[in-house]
Scaffold this active site. Structure first.
Site, PDB file in Angstrom:
ATOM      1  N   SER A 109       1.161  -1.305   0.117  1.00  0.00           N
ATOM      2  CA  SER A 109      -0.038  -0.248  -0.353  1.00  0.00           C
ATOM      3  C   SER A 109       0.869   1.191   0.005  1.00  0.00           C
ATOM      4  O   SER A 109       2.024   1.295   0.234  1.00  0.00           O
ATOM      5  CB  SER A 109      -0.873  -0.400   0.883  1.00  0.00           C
ATOM      6  OG  SER A 109      -1.803  -1.210   1.471  1.00  0.00           O
ATOM      7  N   LEU A 120      -6.288   8.434   1.902  1.00  0.00           N
ATOM      8  CA  LEU A 120      -6.403   7.785   1.123  1.00  0.00           C
ATOM      9  C   LEU A 120      -5.104   6.334   0.943  1.00  0.00           C
ATOM     10  O   LEU A 120      -4.143   6.416   0.499  1.00  0.00           O
ATOM     11  CB  LEU A 120      -6.793   8.036  -0.565  1.00  0.00           C
ATOM     12  CG  LEU A 120      -7.342   9.048  -1.085  1.00  0.00           C
ATOM     13  CD1 LEU A 120      -7.626   9.554  -1.875  1.00  0.00           C
ATOM     14  CD2 LEU A 120      -9.256   8.365  -0.568  1.00  0.00           C
ATOM     15  N   GLU A 121      -5.482   5.051   0.924  1.00  0.00           N
ATOM     16  CA  GLU A 121      -4.811   4.252   0.398  1.00  0.00           C
ATOM     17  C   GLU A 121      -5.298   3.384  -0.989  1.00  0.00           C
ATOM     18  O   GLU A 121      -6.354   2.466  -0.762  1.00  0.00           O
ATOM     19  CB  GLU A 121      -5.079   3.063   1.575  1.00  0.00           C
ATOM     20  CG  GLU A 121      -3.863   1.732   1.689  1.00  0.00           C
ATOM     21  CD  GLU A 121      -3.893   0.527   2.237  1.00  0.00           C
ATOM     22  OE1 GLU A 121      -4.167  -0.400   2.895  1.00  0.00           O
ATOM     23  OE2 GLU A 121      -5.714   1.027   3.521  1.00  0.00           O
ATOM     24  N   VAL A 122      -3.572   3.141  -1.907  1.00  0.00           N
ATOM     25  CA  VAL A 122      -4.030   2.835  -2.705  1.00  0.00           C
ATOM     26  C   VAL A 122      -3.145   1.435  -2.811  1.00  0.00           C
ATOM     27  O   VAL A 122      -1.982   1.530  -2.539  1.00  0.00           O
ATOM     28  CB  VAL A 122      -3.705   3.025  -4.197  1.00  0.00           C
ATOM     29  CG1 VAL A 122      -3.380   2.805  -5.789  1.00  0.00           C
ATOM     30  CG2 VAL A 122      -4.748   4.564  -4.021  1.00  0.00           C
TER      31      VAL A 122
END
Length: 134
Positions: A109, A120-122
């Site tokens: 992440s 926001l975590e992608v």
């Protein structure tokens, strides 16, 4: 009763246009208009409905406030592609890449914030590329 999947979430934001611009440019989401000219961001088979701060649509959360969400999005492909894209977009990372645990297993992440300060975590489940952890 058994829940099958998540359909949508609601974000309370200070500026709907700025939110749409950010999520479209950085996360590739699509702006949609529905109902009585309401706005949402579509991706996959889900959407994020947008409510203006101070004017939430009833019924709503007990304390709808911009910047209180913490969301994780899964992308296809490697984390290095994510890093390159975020750099191109001028997005400052809060953390990452870091190993985490997703809904179905290990993920890698990165974390950053949207215009309202939502975290926001992608992340990606792909591990076939070398991962540079910072």
């Amino acid at each position: 009763m058994r829940i099958d999947h998540l359909d949508h979430i609601v974000l309370t934001v200070t500026n709907i246009s700025a939110t749409i611009a950010f999520y479209s440019r950085v996360l590739g989401m699509q702006e949609i208009t529905f109902g009585d000219q309401r706005k949402a961001l579509a991706f996959g088979q889900q959407k994020i409905n947008l409510h203006s701060a101070g004017r939430p649509i009833a019924p709503h959360a007990a304390s709808p406030t911009p910047g209180t969400a913490d969301l994780c999005f899964i992308v296809a492909g490697g984390i290095q592609e994510v890093l390159a894209h975020l750099q191109t977009c001028g997005v400052a990372l809060e953390a990452g890449p870091v190993p985490r645990t997703g809904a179905t297993g290990p993920i890698i992440s990165v974390y950053f914030r949207d215009p309202d300060g939502n975290l926001l975590e992608v992340a990606t489940y792909e591990y076939d590329q070398p991962i540079q952890l910072s």
